[in-house]
Design a protein around this motif. Structure first.
Motif, PDB file in Angstrom:
ATOM      1  N   ALA A 166       0.851  -1.208   0.000  1.00 17.38           N
ATOM      2  CA  ALA A 166       0.000   0.000   0.000  1.00 17.38           C
ATOM      3  C   ALA A 166       0.881   1.250   0.000  1.00 17.38           C
ATOM      4  CB  ALA A 166      -0.927  -0.010   1.210  1.00 17.38           C
ATOM      5  N   ASN A 167       1.949   1.210   0.768  1.00 14.07           N
ATOM      6  CA  ASN A 167       2.871   2.354   0.794  1.00 14.07           C
ATOM      7  C   ASN A 167       3.525   2.567  -0.570  1.00 14.07           C
ATOM      8  OD1 ASN A 167       2.206   2.715   3.436  1.00 14.07           O
ATOM      9  ND2 ASN A 167       4.095   1.811   4.266  1.00 14.07           N
ATOM     10  N   PHE A 168       3.841   1.457  -1.238  1.00 15.92           N
ATOM     11  CA  PHE A 168       4.403   1.537  -2.599  1.00 15.92           C
ATOM     12  C   PHE A 168       3.403   2.243  -3.523  1.00 15.92           C
ATOM     13  CE2 PHE A 168       5.195  -0.138  -6.857  1.00 15.92           C
ATOM     14  CZ  PHE A 168       6.581  -0.025  -6.971  1.00 15.92           C
ATOM     15  N   ALA A 169       2.113   1.917  -3.350  1.00  9.25           N
ATOM     16  CA  ALA A 169       1.079   2.555  -4.184  1.00  9.25           C
ATOM     17  C   ALA A 169       0.992   4.058  -3.896  1.00  9.25           C
ATOM     18  CB  ALA A 169      -0.266   1.886  -3.941  1.00  9.25           C
ATOM     19  N   PHE A 170       1.059   4.428  -2.610  1.00  6.76           N
ATOM     20  CA  PHE A 170       1.041   5.867  -2.282  1.00  6.76           C
ATOM     21  C   PHE A 170       2.250   6.563  -2.937  1.00  6.76           C
ATOM     22  CE2 PHE A 170      -1.412   4.766   1.796  1.00  6.76           C
ATOM     23  CZ  PHE A 170      -2.594   5.346   1.358  1.00  6.76           C
ATOM     24  N   ALA A 171       3.409   5.896  -2.889  1.00  8.77           N
ATOM     25  CA  ALA A 171       4.611   6.470  -3.511  1.00  8.77           C
ATOM     26  C   ALA A 171       4.438   6.553  -5.027  1.00  8.77           C
ATOM     27  CB  ALA A 171       5.836   5.616  -3.158  1.00  8.77           C
ATOM     28  N   ASN A 172       3.774   5.546  -5.593  1.00  6.92           N
ATOM     29  CA  ASN A 172       3.536   5.536  -7.046  1.00  6.92           C
ATOM     30  C   ASN A 172       2.699   6.737  -7.473  1.00  6.92           C
ATOM     31  OD1 ASN A 172       3.641   4.416  -9.659  1.00  6.92           O
ATOM     32  ND2 ASN A 172       1.653   3.431  -9.389  1.00  6.92           N
ATOM     33  N   ARG A 173       1.596   6.970  -6.767  1.00  6.71           N
ATOM     34  CA  ARG A 173       0.734   8.109  -7.138  1.00  6.71           C
ATOM     35  C   ARG A 173       1.452   9.435  -6.877  1.00  6.71           C
ATOM     36  NH1 ARG A 173      -3.337   4.359  -5.234  1.00  6.71           N
ATOM     37  NH2 ARG A 173      -3.576   5.307  -3.182  1.00  6.71           N
ATOM     38  N   GLN A 174       2.328   9.428  -5.857  1.00 11.69           N
ATOM     39  CA  GLN A 174       3.106  10.640  -5.578  1.00 11.69           C
ATOM     40  C   GLN A 174       4.087  10.928  -6.720  1.00 11.69           C
ATOM     41  OE1 GLN A 174       2.736  12.805  -2.984  1.00 11.69           O
ATOM     42  NE2 GLN A 174       4.216  14.071  -4.093  1.00 11.69           N
ATOM     43  N   ALA A 175       4.749   9.876  -7.201  1.00 15.46           N
ATOM     44  CA  ALA A 175       5.716  10.058  -8.295  1.00 15.46           C
ATOM     45  C   ALA A 175       4.999  10.535  -9.559  1.00 15.46           C
ATOM     46  CB  ALA A 175       6.456   8.746  -8.548  1.00 15.46           C
ATOM     47  N   ILE A 176       3.810   9.996  -9.811  1.00 19.08           N
ATOM     48  CA  ILE A 176       3.041  10.417 -10.996  1.00 19.08           C
ATOM     49  C   ILE A 176       2.635  11.886 -10.858  1.00 19.08           C
ATOM     50  CG2 ILE A 176       0.858  10.071 -12.234  1.00 19.08           C
ATOM     51  CD1 ILE A 176       1.181   7.046 -11.692  1.00 19.08           C
ATOM     52  N   THR A 177       2.293  12.291  -9.648  1.00 20.37           N
ATOM     53  CA  THR A 177       1.920  13.689  -9.403  1.00 20.37           C
ATOM     54  C   THR A 177       3.027  14.633  -9.868  1.00 20.37           C
ATOM     55  OG1 THR A 177       0.571  13.058  -7.511  1.00 20.37           O
ATOM     56  CG2 THR A 177       1.316  15.353  -7.573  1.00 20.37           C
ATOM     57  N   GLU A 178       4.243  14.292  -9.513  1.00 18.73           N
ATOM     58  CA  GLU A 178       5.346  15.179  -9.879  1.00 18.73           C
ATOM     59  C   GLU A 178       5.575  15.173 -11.389  1.00 18.73           C
ATOM     60  OE1 GLU A 178       6.267  17.263  -7.881  1.00 18.73           O
ATOM     61  OE2 GLU A 178       8.009  18.141  -8.868  1.00 18.73           O
ATOM     62  N   ARG A 179       5.369  14.029 -12.044  1.00 17.29           N
ATOM     63  CA  ARG A 179       5.485  13.971 -13.508  1.00 17.29           C
ATOM     64  C   ARG A 179       4.432  14.858 -14.160  1.00 17.29           C
ATOM     65  NH1 ARG A 179       7.980   8.870 -15.713  1.00 17.29           N
ATOM     66  NH2 ARG A 179       9.387   8.239 -14.057  1.00 17.29           N
ATOM     67  N   ILE A 180       3.256  14.875 -13.569  1.00 17.62           N
ATOM     68  CA  ILE A 180       2.178  15.726 -14.100  1.00 17.62           C
ATOM     69  C   ILE A 180       2.579  17.198 -13.988  1.00 17.62           C
ATOM     70  CG2 ILE A 180      -0.169  16.543 -13.613  1.00 17.62           C
ATOM     71  CD1 ILE A 180      -0.837  13.595 -12.834  1.00 17.62           C
ATOM     72  N   ARG A 181       3.124  17.566 -12.840  1.00 17.35           N
ATOM     73  CA  ARG A 181       3.553  18.967 -12.662  1.00 17.35           C
ATOM     74  C   ARG A 181       4.566  19.361 -13.738  1.00 17.35           C
ATOM     75  NH1 ARG A 181       3.895  18.017  -6.298  1.00 17.35           N
ATOM     76  NH2 ARG A 181       1.985  19.087  -5.659  1.00 17.35           N
ATOM     77  N   ARG A 182       5.515  18.458 -13.974  1.00 17.46           N
ATOM     78  CA  ARG A 182       6.569  18.774 -14.954  1.00 17.46           C
ATOM     79  C   ARG A 182       5.998  18.830 -16.369  1.00 17.46           C
ATOM     80  NH1 ARG A 182      11.041  14.826 -12.100  1.00 17.46           N
ATOM     81  NH2 ARG A 182      11.227  16.069 -10.196  1.00 17.46           N
ATOM     82  N   ALA A 183       5.033  17.953 -16.648  1.00 19.47           N
ATOM     83  CA  ALA A 183       4.422  17.951 -17.991  1.00 19.47           C
ATOM     84  C   ALA A 183       3.687  19.274 -18.239  1.00 19.47           C
ATOM     85  CB  ALA A 183       3.462  16.767 -18.119  1.00 19.47           C
ATOM     86  N   PHE A 184       2.947  19.739 -17.257  1.00 19.47           N
ATOM     87  CA  PHE A 184       2.237  21.024 -17.409  1.00 19.47           C
ATOM     88  C   PHE A 184       3.237  22.157 -17.590  1.00 19.47           C
ATOM     89  CE2 PHE A 184      -2.414  21.135 -16.846  1.00 19.47           C
ATOM     90  CZ  PHE A 184      -2.659  19.774 -16.753  1.00 19.47           C
ATOM     91  N   GLN A 185       4.302  22.101 -16.800  1.00 18.35           N
ATOM     92  CA  GLN A 185       5.334  23.136 -16.887  1.00 18.35           C
ATOM     93  C   GLN A 185       5.964  23.131 -18.278  1.00 18.35           C
ATOM     94  OE1 GLN A 185       5.900  25.211 -14.239  1.00 18.35           O
ATOM     95  NE2 GLN A 185       7.011  26.351 -15.806  1.00 18.35           N
ATOM     96  N   HIS A 186       6.222  21.934 -18.782  1.00 14.56           N
ATOM     97  CA  HIS A 186       6.858  21.783 -20.097  1.00 14.56           C
ATOM     98  C   HIS A 186       5.977  22.392 -21.195  1.00 14.56           C
ATOM     99  CE1 HIS A 186       9.447  19.811 -23.087  1.00 14.56           C
ATOM    100  NE2 HIS A 186       8.326  19.601 -23.769  1.00 14.56           N
ATOM    101  N   VAL A 187       4.685  22.143 -21.121  1.00 13.68           N
ATOM    102  CA  VAL A 187       3.784  22.610 -22.189  1.00 13.68           C
ATOM    103  C   VAL A 187       3.446  24.096 -22.032  1.00 13.68           C
ATOM    104  CG1 VAL A 187       1.479  22.346 -23.216  1.00 13.68           C
ATOM    105  CG2 VAL A 187       2.796  20.318 -22.543  1.00 13.68           C
TER     106      VAL A 187
END
Lengths: 168, 490
Positions: free
Chosen positions: B299-320
């Motif tokens: 479950a902790n791995f899953a929380f970390a997974n969604r956290q890592a995706i969150t940061e990728r989303i931030r960078r994608a928005f920043q990039h565009v």
């Protein structure tokens, strides 16, 4: 739960597979997909347990890839898959779960199976596969796991029939 | 399976009110408690011949179950437990069942809010969706894995989302808006096998496939201004994002291995079951404790997974959308698990009890004032995130006190399927789903056309009906509705 009839496209795939696969030529091996609200399953059959286990594996990969893995091309690699299980159903779950593990870790789609043993407590086979990147994915993608739900292995003298539901 | 499903469940169920249907304990030998299904009449009629309610009866046979075996209005046929199933077992003499959690341990939803408005991003939407599709790996094989050096997942297993933040995937304030702070304290990484780690390590920060998705959404309506304000939802048109994924191959492997362990232990503990997928062990047994430790780590791995995706989303928005960086603000509204077993304290028949609450396709829903609700939301209650389907809408709800009283603080988790994957494909044969959605102003990127058909709106209940039952039962209430603008599917 129903097995697809000849009207269903899945059965066409089974017929196609039987005709193409020399290891099963002349036998009555095959598989069909099973309907399940959230997930999907396979019913598979063959003249003996190893043929039915191989057919179930073909069905599992066909769900993920949207077609027969034997239709795809690329350099082949051999792996030895060995699992244990106290009963036939356990052995079937462990066999398919091991192939899923192989695909998940090695990115390998199994294509052909040569069994050295297939009876509790062990199942051992030489599996030939290709890299997933050499295949097209038009199916549902990932199967997460092999469930025990409505799991069935029925062995008769010249016919084995298995049924398994996968978590999607 | 214990019995075949009746063609008419009305002949079996006792209707308690417009949205509550009791499955009597006398329905099937071995049921220890009655079942309770939250549904309207149309939903009950739609389940004629379906196995989902039978699975509620099967759940009710598990040792140590208290109250009712519960099914939320998004109930549908699963494996072992139905999807939408909730069961609470006494810690002292009850069991824990990996099948009551599911293979995708801590599959869940994270909702992000932005300071962007639909007006400002409309022209860039295709580019944003394409960038997200590039940056958040989806699907099978190498496409669904991160490139680069393998991650040592030890920290993710032990510390969850906090580990991800410490390693550059997000901000400390993100952690304040996650169920359990993004880390279940009873995690025992030593119980997670090397094989599970092998499967999981390359998949941290990836979406997967099946019903997992990443959606760019716009707020459509706000029903509860006070709660919406607390959640940072300000006006119609505000851009939001939803992430639906879980613990990936790591969780799948943990569950697969422990199901085998528990199958072998059933005879030892004298447990007989109507469905092998319900394999379980006493919570206090070595097998039960090992599973709970491994499950919490996954479950902790899953929380970390969604956290890592969150940061990728931030960078994608920043990039565009480009600089200045400070102009784009993306924050976490909340992150909920909907496949989980948690050790919680609840009142049953007037008595406080330590329970192991299984939620399989069900979401925790804590009311205002509950100490487990993050401080910034405590005055209104816990955000409850209910995705619909890719063509219609999703809901943000808030927990109500009634959920504490009758559902172990649980509610639904989504729309719930009405068509099997095969039936959906047959119904939509020849239909270009992506084109259809484009006509509604929704940009879709997916690895597979067949996968899109299987996840199309037609395959799901209208989530509005599901949420309506939840509201009428008083276990949660609507705060806002969002509609999809961009969809990424595995």
């Amino acid at each position: 739960m129903q097995r697809h009839t000849s009207k269903d496209a899945c059965t066409t795939t089974v017929t196609s597979m039987e005709a193409k696969n020399s290891t099963l030529a002349g036998s009555t091996s095959g598989y069909a997909f099973l309907e399940h609200t959230a997930d999907v399953g396979v019913t598979a059959w063959g003249p003996d347990p190893s043929a039915a286990f191989a057919a179930a594996a073909r069905g599992m990969f066909a769900i993920m890839l949207g077609g027969e893995p034997s239709d795809r091309t690329g350099p082949a690699t051999e792996y030895t898959v060995e699992v244990t299980g106290d009963s036939w159903p356990d052995l079937l779950v462990n066999w398919l779960a091991e192939l899923l593990f192989l695909m998940s870790v090695e990115d390998v789609v199994a294509q052909a199976y040569e069994f050295a043993a297939c009876a509790p407590p062990s199942c051992s086979a030489k599996v030939t596969g290709i890299l997933l990147e050499n295949s097209d994915v038009s199916g549902i993608g990932e199967i997460k796991a092999v469930t025990y739900h409505q799991l069935m292995v029925e062995i008769k003298p010249s016919h084995t029939h298995v049924q398994v539901i996968f978590d999607i | 399976m214990g019995k075949n499903a009746p063609q008419n469940w009305r002949s079996v169920l006792k209707q308690r009110d417009a949205v509550r249907w009791e499955l009597p304990a006398s329905y099937m030998p071995g049921m220890r408690v009655p079942g309770m299904i939250y549904a309207d009449e149309a939903m009950i009629d739609a389940m004629a011949g379906d196995m989902a309610i039978q699975q509620v009866a099967n759940m009710a046979t598990l040792p140590g179950i208290v109250g009712h075996a519960l099914a939320m209005p998004d109930i549908h046929w699963g494996y072992g437990f139905p999807i939408g199933g909730v069961a609470a077992m006494r810690v002292d003499d009850g069991v824990v069942s990996p099948g009551g959690v599911g293979f995708d341990i801590n599959c869940g939803v994270r909702l992000l809010r932005t300071n962007l408005h639909e007006r400002a991003v409309k022209g860039s939407l295709p580019e944003i969706v394409n960038q997200l599709f590039r940056d958040v790996p989806t699907g099978l094989g190498r496409r669904g894995k991160r490139r680069g050096r393998p991650t040592n997942v030890e920290g993710a297993l032990a510390e969850g989302a906090a580990w991800a933040v410490e390693n550059g995937h997000g901000r400390p304030e993100d952690i304040t808006a996650i169920e359990a702070g993004g880390c279940l304290p009873n995690a025992d990484p030593a119980e997670v096998s090397d094989r599970a780690r092998q499967r999981g390590a390359p998949q941290l920060g990836t979406l997967g496939s099946g019903n997992h998705f990443l959606e760019v959404q716009a707020v459509e309506t706000i029903a509860d201004e006070k709660a919406a304000h607390a959640f940072g939802i300000t006006e119609p048109g505000q851009i939001m994002l939803s992430i639906h994924t879980g613990s990936r191959g790591l969780g799948h492997q943990v569950c697969q291995e422990f199901l085998g362990t528990m199958q072998r232990a059933l005879a030892h503990y004298g447990i007989s079951l109507p469905d092998k997928q319900l394999a379980c062990a006493p919570i206090k047994s070595p097998e039960g404790q090992a599973y709970l430790g491994a499950m919490a780590a996954a479950a902790n791995f899953a929380f970390a997974n969604r956290q890592a995706i969150t940061e990728r989303i931030r960078r994608a928005f920043q990039h565009v959308l480009g600089p200045p960086e400070s102009a784009i603000e993306i924050g976490v509204v909340y992150d909920v698990a909907h496949n989980i077993a948690k050790l919680e304290r609840h009142r049953v028949n007037g008595k406080e009890m330590d329970l192991c609450v299984h939620r399989k396709g069900a979401t925790r829903a804590l009311p205002a004032g509950d100490p487990e609700v993050p401080a910034k939301y405590r005055a209104v209650g816990q955000p409850v995130l209910i995705p619909g389907d890719m063509g219609r809408y999703s809901y943000i709800l808030v927990g109500e006190a009634q959920a504490r009283r009758e559902t172990f603080a649980s509610t639904c988790h989504g729309a719930g399927r009405v068509l099997s994957r095969g039936a959906a494909k047959r119904k939509l044969a020849g239909v270009d789903i992506a084109k259809l959605l484009r006509g509604k102003g929704i940009v879709v990127r997916a690895n597979s056309k067949a996968g899109l058909a299987e996840e199309a709106s037609e395959a799901y209940k209208d989530v509005r009906d599901v949420v309506d039952v939840v509201e009428r039962s008083g276990i949660a209430r609507v705060v806002a509705r969002v509609r999809p603008l961009g969809v990424i599917k595995g």
